[in-house]
Design an enzyme around this catalytic site. Structure first.
Site, short mmCIF file in Angstrom:
data_model
loop_
_atom_site.label_atom_id
_atom_site.label_comp_id
_atom_site.label_asym_id
_atom_site.label_seq_id
_atom_site.Cartn_x
_atom_site.Cartn_y
_atom_site.Cartn_z
N LYS A 63 0.82 -1.23 0.00
CA LYS A 63 0.00 0.00 0.00
C LYS A 63 0.85 1.27 0.00
O LYS A 63 0.32 2.35 -0.18
CB LYS A 63 -0.89 0.03 1.24
N HIS B 67 -3.41 -7.73 12.59
CA HIS B 67 -4.84 -7.76 12.24
C HIS B 67 -5.45 -9.07 12.71
O HIS B 67 -4.84 -10.13 12.55
CB HIS B 67 -5.02 -7.71 10.72
N TYR C 247 -4.20 -12.75 5.14
CA TYR C 247 -3.20 -13.76 4.79
C TYR C 247 -2.75 -14.44 6.08
O TYR C 247 -2.23 -13.77 6.98
CB TYR C 247 -2.03 -13.10 4.06
N HIS D 94 -0.33 -16.05 7.56
CA HIS D 94 1.08 -16.30 7.91
C HIS D 94 1.43 -15.08 8.75
O HIS D 94 1.27 -13.94 8.28
CB HIS D 94 1.96 -16.36 6.65
N LEU D 95 1.91 -15.30 9.96
CA LEU D 95 2.02 -14.19 10.91
C LEU D 95 2.83 -13.02 10.36
O LEU D 95 3.96 -13.19 9.90
CB LEU D 95 2.63 -14.65 12.23
N HIS D 96 2.24 -11.84 10.44
CA HIS D 96 2.92 -10.61 10.03
C HIS D 96 2.41 -9.47 10.90
O HIS D 96 1.32 -9.53 11.45
CB HIS D 96 2.69 -10.33 8.54
#
Ligand code: M7G
Length: 326
Positions: A196, A257, A262, A264-266
């Site tokens: 973004k 979030h 998605y 997969h931990l971010h």
């Protein structure tokens, strides 16, 4: 945001290395999306306030196969250092109205000063179209049991592909954009500008930290075992951002979030002064709070009820409705 002189200097110093002005940001011609061949099917969402429009289109012609695409057009924030240029290099100034001391104009700029950030998802799945379609939203209160019985089976069968995440971790994509990496397989991560953010101004700074460890789907999977990883992301992420962009940790919003798109931990890092999409109370969980909660109780995120919003035609909402949990 009024940039302090220090961060501004940082930006200029780093422009060649990582800034969007660098030629390495331009994709090779073969990768370029055939925008001129896009036929617009409908407007998915539009915001006059954010100056953004989300389009659903289809690509026809020799290079396209009629697949769906999402194209997001966004007018970008002004860059303080370019404003003087706008006022001298304009091509036309057309008076619209004049009354006493007040007047409005249409200012026309040369193309290089008038760019539009364009994000493309192609080919886009039905789920991408839904993600961007404006819809009514409903609040869900998901207990630990709901997660096991409803959400987990659903995300295991239906969530977005996370190939783009693996491409980043394996340096198959965006490798030249990495801001910082801790390579430890268990407690390490990659810090990279978010899709973004165009990196041209710090006002809407947006980065994500993606953990190397695979299999941590979301907040729900976190236990005290993950504290070293989370502490690394918090501490090293802040240090890397102040070093590269001159923005102090106290001016960042650092959060996860729930639900993510998605699994997969971010972790999201955004400028505190930027009202980033997805930073509302029903979605964002501050990383510092997450760490404290896990320090208090390792099972915190398995046990507690988590609240989030779902859009009207999201299949997960239907699952909650079928289970009479909405
Ligand atoms: P999320 O909370 O899973 O979902 O965050 P959201 O998109 O609904 O917020 C994923 C984050 O990764 C978002 O901030 C996306 O803008 C960002 N993102 C998604 N993709 C596909 C990419 C990508 O290919 N590259 C980068 N750098 N960021 C991405």
């Amino acid at each position: 945001m009024a940039e302090s002189p220090a961060p501004k200097r940082k930006r200029e110093e780093n422009e060649g290395e990582n800034g969007a002005a660098g030629s390495h940001e331009e994709a090779p011609a073969s990768d370029t999306f055939p925008l001129a061949e896009l036929s617009v099917r409908r407007v998915l969402r539009e915001s006059a306030r954010d100056k953004t429009i989300f389009l659903h289109g289809q690509v026809k012609g020799a290079s396209g196969d009629g697949s769906d695409a999402v194209v997001i057009l966004e007018k970008t924030p002004f860059q303080e250092e370019n404003v003087a240029e706008l006022l001298t290099k304009y091509t036309k100034l057309q008076l619209q109205m004049s009354n006493d001391i007040y007047s409005t104009y249409r200012l026309f700029l040369p193309p290089e000063l008038n760019e539009i950030k364009t994000t493309v998802v192609y080919p886009a799945t039905e789920k991408h179209l839904q993600k961007y379609l404006h819809q009514e939203v409903y609040l869900i209160q998901e207990t630990g049991e709901d997660y096991k019985n409803i959400t987990l089976p659903f995300i295991e069968s239906k969530s977005f592909s996370i190939q783009w995440v693996y491409n980043i971790l394996e340096k198959k994509a965006e490798a030249d954009r990495i801001i910082y990496e801790n390579p430890d397989p268990a407690n390490g991560f990659v810090l990279i500008p978010d899709l973004k953010w165009n990196q041209k101004q710090l006002d809407d700074l947006y980065l994500i930290a993606i953990c190397h460890c695979r299999g941590i789907k979301s907040l729900r999977d976190l236990t005290a075992e993950h504290l070293p990883l989370l502490r690394n992301i918090l501490k090293e992420g802040k240090e890397a951002i102040v070093k590269r962009f001159g923005i102090a940790g106290a001016q960042l919003r650092i959060y996860l979030h729930y639900q993510p798109s998605y699994y997969h931990l971010h972790v999201h890092f955004t400028a505190l002064s930027y009202d980033a999409p997805g930073c509302s109370v029903e979605r964002a969980h501050l990383l510092s709070d997450v760490i404290e909660n896990l320090e208090l109780n390792s099972q915190y995120y398995q046990k507690r009820t988590l609240t989030f919003a779902l859009r009207a035609d999201e299949p997960l909402l239907k699952k909650f409705q079928e289970s009479e949990r909405v």
